[in-house]
Scaffold this motif. Structure first.
Motif, PDB file in Angstrom:
ATOM      1  N   UNK A 134       0.866  -1.170   0.000  1.00  0.00           N
ATOM      2  CA  UNK A 134       0.000   0.000   0.000  1.00  0.00           C
ATOM      3  C   UNK A 134       0.913   1.232   0.000  1.00  0.00           C
ATOM      4  N   UNK A 135       0.813   2.042  -1.061  1.00  0.00           N
ATOM      5  CA  UNK A 135       1.706   3.198  -1.213  1.00  0.00           C
ATOM      6  C   UNK A 135       1.113   4.482  -0.664  1.00  0.00           C
ATOM      7  N   UNK A 136      -0.203   4.578  -0.685  1.00  0.00           N
ATOM      8  CA  UNK A 136      -0.833   5.805  -0.188  1.00  0.00           C
ATOM      9  C   UNK A 136      -2.282   5.500   0.170  1.00  0.00           C
ATOM     10  N   UNK A 137      -2.842   6.402   0.971  1.00  0.00           N
ATOM     11  CA  UNK A 137      -4.265   6.326   1.304  1.00  0.00           C
ATOM     12  C   UNK A 137      -4.809   7.746   1.310  1.00  0.00           C
ATOM     13  N   UNK A 140      -2.988   9.466   4.346  1.00  0.00           N
ATOM     14  CA  UNK A 140      -1.532   9.533   4.236  1.00  0.00           C
ATOM     15  C   UNK A 140      -1.141   9.372   2.778  1.00  0.00           C
ATOM     16  N   UNK A 141      -0.532  10.411   2.248  1.00  0.00           N
ATOM     17  CA  UNK A 141      -0.188  10.373   0.825  1.00  0.00           C
ATOM     18  C   UNK A 141       1.054   9.540   0.536  1.00  0.00           C
TER      19      UNK A 141
END
Length: 199
Positions: A134-137, A140-141
């Protein structure tokens, strides 16, 4: 290899000389029946009446014989070692011969019974795995959150089952290290000796 008996097992086998040589065959038959089908209190009561001995004495004798025969069969003790093991109990020559004959006649059957009683554990068939990151949400970018998903296929009693496991890479590395350490310990002389005695 000699069989070492505890004080409790020696006490249980101590009733055999009181019961007499003729009772060894009956107690041996009861011990084998107990291995095949489980405890049978009525059979012990019938044997006690037949031999004119107390029920507790019969039960202790059967328990002692069951332990002696199963441990000797499990370790595949030779005839000479078995004779030496029971010689330490101080029985008469006639009783020792009866016990040796009982062991020699039944050790293969006892090993097969013990083999059937051992649990059938699942065995490895195949493994599928996937790495998700998971690279971003939305909140949280910039984050990196890896996860390893594994699907473990197992065989058990000719049926296939699958277990899905998910973990992070750090835990997976720790698990790999622990398994490698366990495999390394299996190669030591001490572990080899234990495994050899378990068969």
């Amino acid at each position: 290899m000699l069989l070492v008996l505890s004080a409790e097992h020696r006490a249980h086998l101590g009733c055999l000389p009181r019961a007499g040589g003729a009772a060894v065959g009956e107690l041996g038959r009861l011990a084998l029946e107990q291995l095949r089908r489980g405890a049978a209190p009525r059979a012990c009561e019938a044997a006690a009446k037949k031999l004119n001995i107390g029920v507790d004495t019969i039960q202790h004798g059967v328990e002692g014989l069951t332990y002696l025969l199963t441990e000797s069969s499990k370790l595949m003790i030779s005839e000479t070692d078995f004779q030496d093991s029971i010689h330490a109990l101080g029985f008469s020559d006639e009783l020792n011969k009866a016990l040796v004959q009982l062991y020699l006649d039944n050790r293969k059957e006892i090993r097969s019974i013990l083999g059937e009683l051992s649990p059938r554990l699942p065995s490895y068939h195949s493994l599928e795995w996937r790495l998700d990151v998971q690279l971003a949400s939305r909140s949280l970018r910039q984050q990196i959150k890896p996860a390893v998903t594994m699907k473990l296929h197992l065989n058990q009693n000719e049926d296939q089952t699958a277990q899905v496991l998910q973990t992070d890479p750090a835990t997976l590395l720790h698990l790999i290290q622990q398994l490698e350490q366990a495999l390394g310990e299996m190669k030591t002389n001490h572990c080899r000796r234990i495994v050899r005695n378990m068969k």
